[in-house]
Design a protein around this motif. Structure first.
Motif, PDB file in Angstrom:
ATOM      1  N   HIS A  99       7.019   9.834   2.901  1.00 30.37           N
ATOM      2  CA  HIS A  99       6.114   8.921   2.507  1.00 30.37           C
ATOM      3  C   HIS A  99       4.960   9.811   0.833  1.00 30.37           C
ATOM      4  CE1 HIS A  99       6.727   5.947   5.574  1.00 30.37           C
ATOM      5  NE2 HIS A  99       6.422   7.120   6.270  1.00 30.37           N
ATOM      6  N   GLU A 100       5.081  10.930   1.240  1.00 28.95           N
ATOM      7  CA  GLU A 100       4.515  11.867   0.079  1.00 28.95           C
ATOM      8  C   GLU A 100       5.035  12.262  -0.988  1.00 28.95           C
ATOM      9  OE1 GLU A 100       3.034  15.329   2.333  1.00 28.95           O
ATOM     10  OE2 GLU A 100       1.966  14.341   2.645  1.00 28.95           O
ATOM     11  N   LEU A 115      11.544   5.502  10.637  1.00 31.10           N
ATOM     12  CA  LEU A 115      12.979   5.489  10.323  1.00 31.10           C
ATOM     13  C   LEU A 115      13.493   6.482   9.964  1.00 31.10           C
ATOM     14  CD1 LEU A 115      15.481   5.862  11.844  1.00 31.10           C
ATOM     15  CD2 LEU A 115      16.247   3.745  10.179  1.00 31.10           C
ATOM     16  N   ALA A 116      12.382   6.137   8.324  1.00 30.33           N
ATOM     17  CA  ALA A 116      12.509   6.655   6.955  1.00 30.33           C
ATOM     18  C   ALA A 116      11.540   8.233   7.836  1.00 30.33           C
ATOM     19  CB  ALA A 116      12.163   6.408   5.877  1.00 30.33           C
ATOM     20  N   ALA A 117      11.043   8.044   7.871  1.00 29.07           N
ATOM     21  CA  ALA A 117       9.829   9.489   8.069  1.00 29.07           C
ATOM     22  C   ALA A 117      11.046  10.709   8.991  1.00 29.07           C
ATOM     23  CB  ALA A 117       9.040   9.592   9.059  1.00 29.07           C
ATOM     24  N   ALA A 130       0.902  -1.085  -0.155  1.00 28.70           N
ATOM     25  CA  ALA A 130       0.124   0.503  -0.062  1.00 28.70           C
ATOM     26  C   ALA A 130       0.726   1.677   0.363  1.00 28.70           C
ATOM     27  CB  ALA A 130      -0.966   0.235   1.439  1.00 28.70           C
ATOM     28  N   ARG A 131       2.051   1.179   0.710  1.00 28.66           N
ATOM     29  CA  ARG A 131       2.760   2.452   0.702  1.00 28.66           C
ATOM     30  C   ARG A 131       3.205   2.632  -0.117  1.00 28.66           C
ATOM     31  NH1 ARG A 131       3.678   5.007   5.497  1.00 28.66           N
ATOM     32  NH2 ARG A 131       2.624   3.876   7.934  1.00 28.66           N
ATOM     33  N   ALA A 132       3.757   1.646  -1.338  1.00 25.62           N
ATOM     34  CA  ALA A 132       4.277   1.776  -2.454  1.00 25.62           C
ATOM     35  C   ALA A 132       3.231   2.195  -3.535  1.00 25.62           C
ATOM     36  CB  ALA A 132       5.442   0.265  -2.604  1.00 25.62           C
TER      37      ALA A 132
END
Length: 870
Positions: A794-795, A779-781, A71-73
């Motif tokens: 994520h955007e 962690l990415a955020a 979903a995120r991808a």
């Protein structure tokens, strides 16, 4: 523009993950727009919803994390994504809890849901909780009842007598799960009886052809699942043949036994007919001399489950009933038997026994000394003895009257034609699939919305009176039948048609009814006029990616497909299949210790030395193996403990990296630690980027070019990772290799970052975080923010591969000598075969291994290797 922020020295996931989860919740980051007219292409990612037991297990974690990555991808690729969650909340465990603990099923279930919801949120799943559904809440089962009435109106819901498990002590119906291996009630210990009760069915057999044929359209489903469904539906082409029952004098009577066979070419070899013990003709046809024996056998079989009766490894038992039929093909009289392996619910409840050409019949005939008559031989051969068993293949007919000499294929058609012409049979297609029994004599289920009136018959509850709600003030004892049937104030109502006294239906629905359409409700969960609007359903469905366990390969998926086709035919949908692509994830297995002598499982905590595992009491050597995690085997791992120690991102990374998604996963604490160290490394690399004053305020830089070897190598690693991970995140998914690519990129940054310009370094750091985002979202955020990234990671758009960055001036060439790889040589990428041979022969590798001798043969594979054969 946000400025780069300094990071703390240590990666502390617990605090930052909770902080980001709260931010995402407050911002409605996973909320799905209800607007069906947006230009963004919709993408529906769905995990099979869980039963709310109260606790997540690692199988849940694997399922939901896989779906979340997908979903995120998809969001980062520009899709408008729907990823909802709900609860398959009716069922026996809640009712058992009510009996055992004296609590109402409703509050007990709601409490479990609240607990599991918080556990799911702790995983950082991008779920739209505004679309949550709970099947035991009346705002949901109102529409399950409405859909049942659609089936009833279409002539696809009906009642008939069917066999149930009956506890003679507690005087109640038992589910199959409540009957132990010895055929006894799990609660009272009584031997369970089989009884006939009036039950509700859905006519799924009316859609058998569609359900089977449309499997060919499901190219996004695993072949294994499609095969399992095809076998369950079980379409067979053959014939129905009628055997007339004869009286004591040998004259035909009006009674006829009809059998179905896929081998009408063998009818001349039929030497007996077998009825199911429950067949209605058994009582009428049994002779007085055989009555006691037959009754005893019928009683014995009534205590067996269907699985016991039909198991291949169980001996087949039967008795003659003292009556005969006439073989319609040759006029011979043959006996009627009853046997445990014939089921009343399958086919006609009768089969013809042809022991020469069916192995089961052969064993049965030998056991009871029944005739074995061969009527087919392999082409070009003579008759053979039957010591080795039945001949089940095709061949040429013998001892078959006017059909002698025909091949099996030709004989099937000819015999069916003769049967139709003479009135003793007809061609027919039969299915293994049986109509779906949906009645449950339980409380905790969706009430069936019909009323029984002596004058009007079965009357549907008017739609405006739905839902028929479950009463809450119910006493649970586990005895005396359905609790609903004992509530006279709930049962007794006025008939909606004539107003006379009538009674509610007291059966509730199989929980599969609730789970066969929940994916449609997610498309329009706030609709108070319909279960869903056609516009919303057609906008979101079919589900683009469905994820769940292989254990649901048949019933849940088959019933969902059936529902979809019926609702399409009712004009409520425009599509025929609910799930475009299906991923069946493997099980999560834990290290398991078992004493082979006692059969007892030993908890890992009680094993003092894992290298020499022994029973802590007896000292006996234990068996060690991986098995599906289970409380009874003491091999489970609590997700909450893993998250508390390492964080959700580490749990996600391990569960994705350890094995391909469709394979079983063996839990290993050391590998969990390894993923934690990898995320710590990324943390440190981001800290170094901040100290270097790299900034992602303008996003990941585009149009970057390399000016030296270090930059060339790093950009190649960046865009190799983009290409590989982009492919890995397409069906078939390879999350494990995608994470391996992230590790390669991190390694390349460690090797080359210092020698690169800020532009190249920023491209690498930003790309790493964007590629990491679906896998380790917290962690990415966090690191995106530390590097001054604008908006959310994520955007960000999914990165595109710069093909020019993958072009190499030189390539590694493998040098193979004496059949083994001896080293690699960097060579010009455009070198021809002659040049490659010269470079290989002149290399230090060749000098060392050839020892001054010229090779007898040189094999050159351009772009890959040179093999020097001494």
């Amino acid at each position: 523009m946000p400025e780069p922020q300094p990071t703390s020295e240590r990666y502390q996931p617990q605090e930052l993950e909770l902080r980001w989860q709260q931010r995402w919740h407050d911002a409605g980051a996973a909320r799905t727009s209800a607007n069906c007219d947006t230009r963004a292409k919709p993408f529906y990612a769905l995990s099979m919803f869980p039963y709310p037991s109260g606790n997540l297990h690692m199988g849940h974690v694997r399922n939901y994390v896989i779906t979340d990555v997908i979903a995120r991808a998809a969001r980062m690729r520009g899709h408008k994504v729907l990823q909802p969650m709900g609860w398959d909340a009716f069922g026996l465990p809640a009712e058992n809890a009510a009996i055992e603990r004296g609590v109402e099923p409703g509050p007990w279930t709601d409490q479990n849901i609240a607990s599991m919801r918080e556990q799911l949120k702790r995983l950082g799943l991008s779920i739209d909780w505004d679309r949550e559904v709970t099947t035991c809440h009346s705002d949901y089962y109102r529409w399950t009842q409405w859909l049942f009435l659609q089936f009833l109106e279409a002539g696809l819901a009906y009642q008939k007598d069917a066999t149930v498990n009956w506890d003679p002590i507690d005087q109640t119906v038992l589910a199959n799960e409540q009957v132990d291996a010895d055929g006894r009630s799990w609660r009272s210990g009584a031997l369970v009886e089989k009884r006939q009760l009036r039950q509700w069915f859905l006519k799924i057999t009316a859609y058998a052809d569609q359900l089977l044929d449309d499997l060919d359209t499901l190219s996004g489903w695993p072949e294994r699942v499609r095969t399992m469904q095809a076998n369950w539906i079980g379409r067979s082409s053959g014939a129905e043949l009628s055997f007339a029952v004869v009286d004591a004098g040998g004259s035909s009577t009006s009674e006829v036994i009809t059998v179905f066979t896929t081998r009408p070419d063998t009818i001349f070899g039929a030497s007996y007919v077998v009825l199911a013990p429950e067949h209605p003709l058994v009582a009428r046809l049994t002779s007085p001399e055989h009555q006691l024996e037959v009754e005893a056998f019928v009683d014995l079989v009534s205590r067996q489950s269907e699985q016991e009766r039909t198991a291949d490894d169980k001996p087949k038992r039967g008795v003659a009933i003292g009556a005969n039929v006439r073989n319609p093909a040759n006029g011979e009289l043959i006996p009627i038997w009853i046997a445990d392996y014939v089921l009343a619910e399958y086919g006609t409840g009768a089969v013809m026994g042809v022991p020469a050409h069916d192995q089961r019949d052969f064993v049965f005939a030998r056991q009871y000394e029944l005739p074995v008559k061969q009527v087919i031989v392999p082409e070009g051969s003579d008759e053979h003895a039957f010591e080795g068993g039945a001949f089940t293949g095709s061949g040429v007919l013998i001892h078959s009257g006017r059909f002698d000499g025909l091949t099996s294929s030709d004989a099937k058609a000819a015999i069916v034609a003769a049967a139709e012409a003479d009135g003793w049979g007809q061609g027919r297609v039969q299915f293994r699939l049986r109509d779906w029994l949906i009645s449950r004599q339980r409380y905790w289920g969706c009430p069936i919305p019909v009323i029984h009136c002596e004058s009007c018959g079965v009357v549907p509850v008017p739609a405006e009176q739905l839902p028929v709600e479950l009463p809450r003030d119910v006493a649970f004892s586990g005895k005396g039948g359905s609790p609903l049937a004992q509530l006279e104030r709930w049962v007794n109502v006025a008939c909606p048609c004539c107003g006379q006294p009538a009674r509610r239906e007291t059966d509730t629905m199989d929980t599969f009814m609730c789970s066969s359409w929940y994916f449609l409700r997610y498309a329009d969960p706030q609709n108070n006029e319909l279960p869903f609007s056609k516009e919303a359903a057609d906008h979101w469905l079919p589900v683009d990616q469905y994820v769940g366990g292989i254990e649901h390969a048949i019933l849940h998926l088959l019933y969902s497909r059936f529902f979809t086709k019926v609702l399409r035919d009712r004009g409520l949908l425009s599509f025929s299949e609910p799930f475009a692509r299906l991923l069946t994830q493997g099980m999560v297995q834990g290290i398991t210790y078992k004493n082979p002598h006692t059969g007892q499982y030993i908890a890992p905590a009680d094993v003092a030395d894992a290298s020499d595992p022994r029973d802590p009491v007896s000292g006996e050597v234990l068996e060690t193996f991986f098995e599906k995690m289970s409380k009874s085997k003491y091999n489970g791992v609590d997700p909450a403990q893993v998250i508390e120690r390492y964080g959700a991102d580490t749990a996600r990374m391990f569960i994705l990296f350890k094995a391909p998604p469709e394979k079983d996963l063996e839990w290993d604490d050391a590998d969990v630690e390894g993923q934690f160290r990898f995320l710590q490394r990324i943390w440190r690399q981001a800290q170094a980027a901040v100290e270097r004053n790299l900034s992602l305020a303008a996003g990941v830089p585009a149009g970057v070019s390399a000016g030296n070897d270090a930059e060339t190598e790093l950009r190649r690693a960046v865009h190799s990772a983009i290409a590989a991970i982009s492919e890995d995140l397409q069906d078939p998914y390879q999350f494990n290799t995608a994470i391996a690519e992230l590790m390669k990129l991190s390694n390349a940054m460690a090797s080359h970052l210092e020698g690169c310009s800020d532009a190249v370094a920023t491209e690498a750091a930003g790309t790493l975080l964007v590629l990491l985002a679906p896998f380790a979202p917290h962690l990415a955020a966090e690191l995106w923010q530390h590097l001054g990234g604008n908006g959310s990671v994520h955007e960000q758009p999914w990165p595109s591969c710069d093909a020019s960055a993958l072009v190499r001036d030189t390539i590694p060439l493998v040098i193979q000598i004496k059949g083994k790889v001896r080293g690699n040589l960097e060579v010009p990428a455009d070198a021809d075969k002659a040049t490659l041979e010269q470079l290989a022969l002149a290399s230090e590798i060749a000098t060392k291994w050839l020892e001054g001798k010229a090779p007898s043969r040189v094999i050159v594979v351009p772009g890959k290797l040179v093999n020097l054969v001494p």
